[in-house]
Write a protein that holds these residues in place. Structure first.
Motif, PDB file in Angstrom:
ATOM      1  N   CYS A 101       0.639  -1.325   0.034  1.00  0.00           N
ATOM      2  CA  CYS A 101       0.207   0.285  -0.125  1.00  0.00           C
ATOM      3  C   CYS A 101       0.975   1.549   0.035  1.00  0.00           C
ATOM      4  O   CYS A 101      -0.082   2.406   0.154  1.00  0.00           O
ATOM      5  CB  CYS A 101      -0.759   0.148   1.360  1.00  0.00           C
ATOM      6  N   SER A 102       1.879   0.991  -0.059  1.00  0.00           N
ATOM      7  CA  SER A 102       3.115   1.951   0.492  1.00  0.00           C
ATOM      8  C   SER A 102       3.662   2.627  -0.975  1.00  0.00           C
ATOM      9  O   SER A 102       3.073   1.632  -2.723  1.00  0.00           O
ATOM     10  CB  SER A 102       4.054   2.175   0.657  1.00  0.00           C
ATOM     11  N   ASP A 103       4.249   3.489  -1.144  1.00  0.00           N
ATOM     12  CA  ASP A 103       4.495   3.913  -2.770  1.00  0.00           C
ATOM     13  C   ASP A 103       5.645   2.820  -3.435  1.00  0.00           C
ATOM     14  O   ASP A 103       6.218   2.438  -2.502  1.00  0.00           O
ATOM     15  CB  ASP A 103       5.403   5.707  -2.414  1.00  0.00           C
ATOM     16  N   ALA A 104       6.006   2.865  -4.599  1.00  0.00           N
ATOM     17  CA  ALA A 104       6.071   2.031  -4.936  1.00  0.00           C
ATOM     18  C   ALA A 104       8.060   2.519  -5.218  1.00  0.00           C
ATOM     19  O   ALA A 104       8.281   3.429  -4.944  1.00  0.00           O
ATOM     20  CB  ALA A 104       5.996   2.164  -7.051  1.00  0.00           C
ATOM     21  N   PRO A 105       9.023   1.523  -4.564  1.00  0.00           N
ATOM     22  CA  PRO A 105      10.258   2.240  -5.318  1.00  0.00           C
ATOM     23  C   PRO A 105      10.995   3.001  -6.762  1.00  0.00           C
ATOM     24  O   PRO A 105       9.996   2.737  -7.234  1.00  0.00           O
ATOM     25  CB  PRO A 105      11.107   0.816  -5.684  1.00  0.00           C
ATOM     26  N   ARG A 108       9.697   2.686 -10.578  1.00  0.00           N
ATOM     27  CA  ARG A 108       8.340   1.934 -10.911  1.00  0.00           C
ATOM     28  C   ARG A 108       7.953   2.439 -10.929  1.00  0.00           C
ATOM     29  O   ARG A 108       7.330   3.513  -9.814  1.00  0.00           O
ATOM     30  CB  ARG A 108       9.200   0.727  -9.606  1.00  0.00           C
ATOM     31  N   GLU A 109       6.462   2.149 -11.645  1.00  0.00           N
ATOM     32  CA  GLU A 109       5.080   2.895 -11.582  1.00  0.00           C
ATOM     33  C   GLU A 109       4.229   2.224  -9.970  1.00  0.00           C
ATOM     34  O   GLU A 109       3.731   3.047  -9.632  1.00  0.00           O
ATOM     35  CB  GLU A 109       4.129   2.293 -12.717  1.00  0.00           C
ATOM     36  N   SER A 110       4.590   0.771 -10.378  1.00  0.00           N
ATOM     37  CA  SER A 110       3.452   0.196  -8.820  1.00  0.00           C
ATOM     38  C   SER A 110       5.047  -1.288  -8.433  1.00  0.00           C
ATOM     39  O   SER A 110       5.153  -1.503  -9.361  1.00  0.00           O
ATOM     40  CB  SER A 110       2.414  -0.619  -9.757  1.00  0.00           C
ATOM     41  N   TRP A 111       4.118  -1.260  -7.523  1.00  0.00           N
ATOM     42  CA  TRP A 111       4.879  -2.328  -6.894  1.00  0.00           C
ATOM     43  C   TRP A 111       4.350  -3.627  -7.821  1.00  0.00           C
ATOM     44  O   TRP A 111       2.895  -3.736  -8.116  1.00  0.00           O
ATOM     45  CB  TRP A 111       4.155  -3.324  -5.173  1.00  0.00           C
ATOM     46  N   THR A 112       4.845  -5.024  -7.629  1.00  0.00           N
ATOM     47  CA  THR A 112       5.274  -5.692  -8.887  1.00  0.00           C
ATOM     48  C   THR A 112       5.187  -6.739  -7.466  1.00  0.00           C
ATOM     49  O   THR A 112       5.406  -6.937  -6.353  1.00  0.00           O
ATOM     50  CB  THR A 112       5.636  -6.270  -9.709  1.00  0.00           C
ATOM     51  N   LEU A 147      -3.770  -1.705  -9.347  1.00  0.00           N
ATOM     52  CA  LEU A 147      -4.319  -0.914  -9.845  1.00  0.00           C
ATOM     53  C   LEU A 147      -4.707   0.366  -8.858  1.00  0.00           C
ATOM     54  O   LEU A 147      -4.464   0.460  -7.834  1.00  0.00           O
ATOM     55  CB  LEU A 147      -5.886  -2.046  -9.319  1.00  0.00           C
ATOM     56  N   LYS A 148      -4.987   1.555  -9.944  1.00  0.00           N
ATOM     57  CA  LYS A 148      -5.465   2.838  -9.726  1.00  0.00           C
ATOM     58  C   LYS A 148      -6.808   3.733 -10.005  1.00  0.00           C
ATOM     59  O   LYS A 148      -7.094   3.357 -11.117  1.00  0.00           O
ATOM     60  CB  LYS A 148      -4.106   3.450  -9.721  1.00  0.00           C
ATOM     61  N   GLU A 149      -7.278   3.754  -9.332  1.00  0.00           N
ATOM     62  CA  GLU A 149      -8.384   4.604 -10.058  1.00  0.00           C
ATOM     63  C   GLU A 149      -8.494   6.299 -10.316  1.00  0.00           C
ATOM     64  O   GLU A 149      -7.980   6.119  -8.741  1.00  0.00           O
ATOM     65  CB  GLU A 149      -9.641   4.049  -9.173  1.00  0.00           C
ATOM     66  N   GLN A 150      -8.896   6.413 -11.270  1.00  0.00           N
ATOM     67  CA  GLN A 150      -9.016   7.780 -10.983  1.00  0.00           C
ATOM     68  C   GLN A 150     -10.263   8.427 -10.754  1.00  0.00           C
ATOM     69  O   GLN A 150     -11.236   7.678 -10.475  1.00  0.00           O
ATOM     70  CB  GLN A 150      -8.461   8.611 -12.690  1.00  0.00           C
TER      71      GLN A 150
END
Length: 372
Positions: A101-105, A108-112, A147-150
């Motif tokens: 749930c934290s910011d990706a490194p 990177r755009e998101s955690w994998t 997953l991100k929702e705008q």
């Protein structure tokens, strides 16, 4: 080879096992064990029973042994299995969820799943862990880091509330041909043509079209929607300037509703949606004549969901615009056909959200008054 464990069943036990094999109301494994015990009771050796039932000799031997040492009921049941030790204890699982749930490194755009697995190993929380274990753990906790929702997060206050209630109060009023309610908005569209002729669909094969296309410019769609009369109209223009907006308002007054006393227009706060646009386009007398028959009801900033024409534009996008349309003439023809069909179907929006609903469901948006 002598049989080490001799099975001698009582009449009651034999009846029980026959019932299990004949009724078929239990698991296949229990039925198979019951058959083994019945054949063993008849004196058949292990290898004969294994051949007849297509099981391993070791299975027959273990079933005999449990029956002799522990009884028929124990021989029929599964032994409790120890199961595999959990890779993640409660503390490590909580850390995994918090990390996801934290910011990706950086970079990177998101955690994998693999990044999260590597982080747990890097911090010596586990010796090794697969990305599949990470995925199952996050799924159990309903976490989807990819997953991100705008979402539009408005700055709310009294201005938002009064504009919202003004629009909702208008929607609550019944149909009146002298005072029509019209929702108005616009959306830009790209014009795209095919570089290669698509291949039509055939039996067992969908239509195929090439991923390459040619840009043919853009156009703009102005949408007029009168929910209570179940009517809509789409006007295609080259752009959406203040002059284009003014021409649309003139169409409302002179073409669509010439006999109306006042046309109540619901629209957003776009900088071209102002009475000043008419003075930029027409002589003062003409601008004043048009504006005398218009009553603007502006939705709040970031409150475009209150404009019912947004729903209609969404339907237009799904039913008509989800393809490549090469030029403005085709766009005009296709959107006009779509609007005509929708009008023939008497399609509309059944709006049920009222001011009373807003004051309950959106209570947090209203200013908190200190009346003490």
């Amino acid at each position: 080879m002598a049989i080490k464990y001799i099975v001698n069943l009582s009449d009651e036990e034999r009846s029980l096992l026959w019932n299990i094999t004949s009724r078929g109301k239990t698991t296949g494994r229990i039925v198979k064990r019951a058959q083994i015990l019945l054949l063993a009771d008849e004196g058949h050796p292990d290898e004969t029973i294994a051949t007849m039932l297509k099981v391993g000799e070791s299975t027959v031997h273990r079933t005999r042994q449990r029956c002799v040492e522990e009884g028929v009921q124990s021989a029929l049941k599964e032994r409790p299995r120890q199961g595999r030790k959990r890779q993640l204890d409660g503390k490590t699982e909580a850390f995994l969820v918090a990390t996801a749930c934290s910011d990706a490194p950086s970079g990177r755009e998101s955690w994998t799943m693999q990044l999260l697995a590597d982080r747990l190993v890097e911090l010596n929380l586990v010796q090794s862990i697969s990305d599949e274990t990470v995925r199952r753990t996050l799924k159990k906790n309903q976490i989807k880091p990819w997953l991100k929702e705008q979402w539009c997060i408005p700055t709310v206050g009294a201005d938002f509330v009064w504009r919202m209630e003004n629009v909702l109060d208008l929607y609550a009023q019944p149909y009146d041909r002298d005072y029509p309610q019209v929702c108005f908005d616009e959306r830009p569209c790209q014009l795209l043509s095919e570089k290669r002729i698509p291949l039509p669909s055939q039996s067992g094969q969908p239509e195929r079209y090439d991923y390459e296309y040619k840009r043919e410019g853009t156009c703009n769609l102005f949408a007029f929607f009168q929910p209570l009369a179940r009517w809509r109209h789409i006007k295609v223009t080259n752009q959406r300037t203040a002059q284009d907006f003014a021409e649309c308002m003139k169409d409302l007054v002179d073409v669509f509703f010439p006999k109306a006393l006042i046309i109540r227009v619901v629209l957003d706060n776009l900088n071209t949606h102002t009475p000043a646009a008419l003075y930029q386009t027409f002589p003062p007398d003409e601008a004043r004549r048009i504006l005398r028959k218009l009553e603007f009801h502006y939705t709040p900033k970031h409150g475009s969901w209150l404009n019912m024409v947004e729903i209609e534009l969404s339907v237009l996008s799904r039913q008509c615009l989800n393809r490549r349309i090469p030029d403005r003439e085709t766009m005009k023809r296709e959107t006009a056909t779509w609007a005509l069909e929708r009008n023939r179907q008497h399609a509309t929006v059944n709006w049920r959200f009222s001011n009373q609903d807003a004051r309950v469901k959106l209570e947090r948006l209203y200013p908190q008054l200190n009346l003490s």
